[in-house]
Design a protein around this motif. Sequence first.
Motif, PDB file in Angstrom:
ATOM      1  N   UNK A   1      60.136  23.678 -10.415  1.00 27.49           N
ATOM      2  CA  UNK A   1      58.811  23.688  -9.799  1.00 27.49           C
ATOM      3  C   UNK A   1      57.871  24.525 -10.641  1.00 27.49           C
ATOM      4  N   UNK A   2      56.683  24.035 -10.835  1.00 26.79           N
ATOM      5  CA  UNK A   2      55.699  24.753 -11.620  1.00 26.79           C
ATOM      6  C   UNK A   2      54.608  25.309 -10.714  1.00 26.79           C
ATOM      7  N   UNK A   3      54.419  26.625 -10.771  1.00 26.68           N
ATOM      8  CA  UNK A   3      53.346  27.301 -10.042  1.00 26.68           C
ATOM      9  C   UNK A   3      52.394  27.911 -11.057  1.00 26.68           C
ATOM     10  N   UNK A   4      51.118  27.638 -10.900  1.00 22.14           N
ATOM     11  CA  UNK A   4      50.107  28.272 -11.743  1.00 22.14           C
ATOM     12  C   UNK A   4      49.036  28.879 -10.854  1.00 22.14           C
ATOM     13  N   UNK A   5      48.537  30.042 -11.247  1.00 22.81           N
ATOM     14  CA  UNK A   5      47.526  30.752 -10.466  1.00 22.81           C
ATOM     15  C   UNK A   5      46.391  31.168 -11.397  1.00 22.81           C
ATOM     16  N   UNK A   6      45.188  30.809 -11.018  1.00 25.52           N
ATOM     17  CA  UNK A   6      43.982  31.224 -11.736  1.00 25.52           C
ATOM     18  C   UNK A   6      43.237  32.235 -10.884  1.00 25.52           C
ATOM     19  N   UNK A   7      42.714  33.277 -11.497  1.00 22.98           N
ATOM     20  CA  UNK A   7      41.949  34.295 -10.776  1.00 22.98           C
ATOM     21  C   UNK A   7      40.454  34.093 -11.014  1.00 22.98           C
ATOM     22  N   UNK A   8      39.679  34.136  -9.950  1.00 25.60           N
ATOM     23  CA  UNK A   8      38.218  34.056 -10.031  1.00 25.60           C
ATOM     24  C   UNK A   8      37.632  35.353  -9.474  1.00 25.60           C
ATOM     25  N   UNK A   9      36.849  36.041 -10.283  1.00 28.10           N
ATOM     26  CA  UNK A   9      36.215  37.277  -9.841  1.00 28.10           C
ATOM     27  C   UNK A   9      34.877  36.988  -9.163  1.00 28.10           C
ATOM     28  N   UNK A  10      34.439  37.912  -8.331  1.00 29.07           N
ATOM     29  CA  UNK A  10      33.177  37.754  -7.616  1.00 29.07           C
ATOM     30  C   UNK A  10      32.002  37.892  -8.582  1.00 29.07           C
ATOM     31  N   UNK A  11      30.965  37.084  -8.358  1.00 34.84           N
ATOM     32  CA  UNK A  11      29.791  37.049  -9.217  1.00 34.84           C
ATOM     33  C   UNK A  11      28.563  37.499  -8.426  1.00 34.84           C
ATOM     34  N   UNK A  12      27.795  38.425  -9.011  1.00 30.37           N
ATOM     35  CA  UNK A  12      26.560  38.890  -8.382  1.00 30.37           C
ATOM     36  C   UNK A  12      25.487  37.802  -8.515  1.00 30.37           C
ATOM     37  N   UNK A  13      24.626  37.628  -7.501  1.00 24.16           N
ATOM     38  CA  UNK A  13      23.613  36.575  -7.592  1.00 24.16           C
ATOM     39  C   UNK A  13      22.667  36.734  -8.774  1.00 24.16           C
TER      40      UNK A  13
END
Length: 274
Positions: A1-13
């Motif tokens: 089984x392949x698990x991949x995780x991408x992280x997205x950081x919060x962006x200021x307007x």
Amino acid sequence: MMLSVETRHAIHPETAKGFDTAALRKNFHVGGIFADGEIRLIYTHYDRMIVGGAVPAGAALTLDQVKECGTASILDRREMVIVNIGGNGTVTADADYAMGKGDMLYLGMGAGKVSFSGEGRFYILSAPAHHTYPSRLIKIDDAAQVKLGAQETSNERTIYQFVHPDVMKSCQLVVGMTKLAKGSIWNTMPAHVHDRRMEAYLYFDLAEGQRVMHLMGEPSETRHLVIANEEGAISPPWSIHSGAGTSSYTFIWAMAGDNVDYKDVEMVSMETLK
């Protein structure tokens, strides 16, 4: 089984105002999460919401430890909602749950590892939890329904409320589905924001070659994402979220944050949008 995780950081307007198309898509567009034989997750820093997809494609997949969560198993300190947007399938956690297209499964904190099998295409949503609520499978026919809009304004739609205070209890996840009537293309218009909750969108049942123009950004500084079938958007709390398609479609909306009050929003008038 392949698990991949991408992280997205919060962006200021203020930062988002300077983004070009590529930067907007890198930070807010959700695509490619449904891949045969894989579980693909996006771990966001907006209320620590996780969005992702699992496609067994004939071989069972199991979701257990996710390093980004910092626990031995993903549901040790989280709750989860799974939506089947494909064929019949089964999700196994604290019990076996048979799911048809459009069904939603809520798994409470501590429900254990999660396995996916069958012909389903499973959309995954998860947020931190502080209390264990009972797991529950909600068939689409059992969801609360709210009809809104009109054919004259091209936004005739039915809102299906699944994980919602009027249906069941959860810690912070509020999840539902909106189906547009044939000939209607606009969703969530007039627009609104809810600064106390982030939101994630997933568009599906969109015909080949058709697209949704997903509107985002501050009311006075709007932007857009061009979204295809089985793709979506991460909507930060400061952003509007609305859109129009080149044909009718269905979308899943999911929120996490300070409260589960569906009506806790600030409406944005058409005159305000720029």
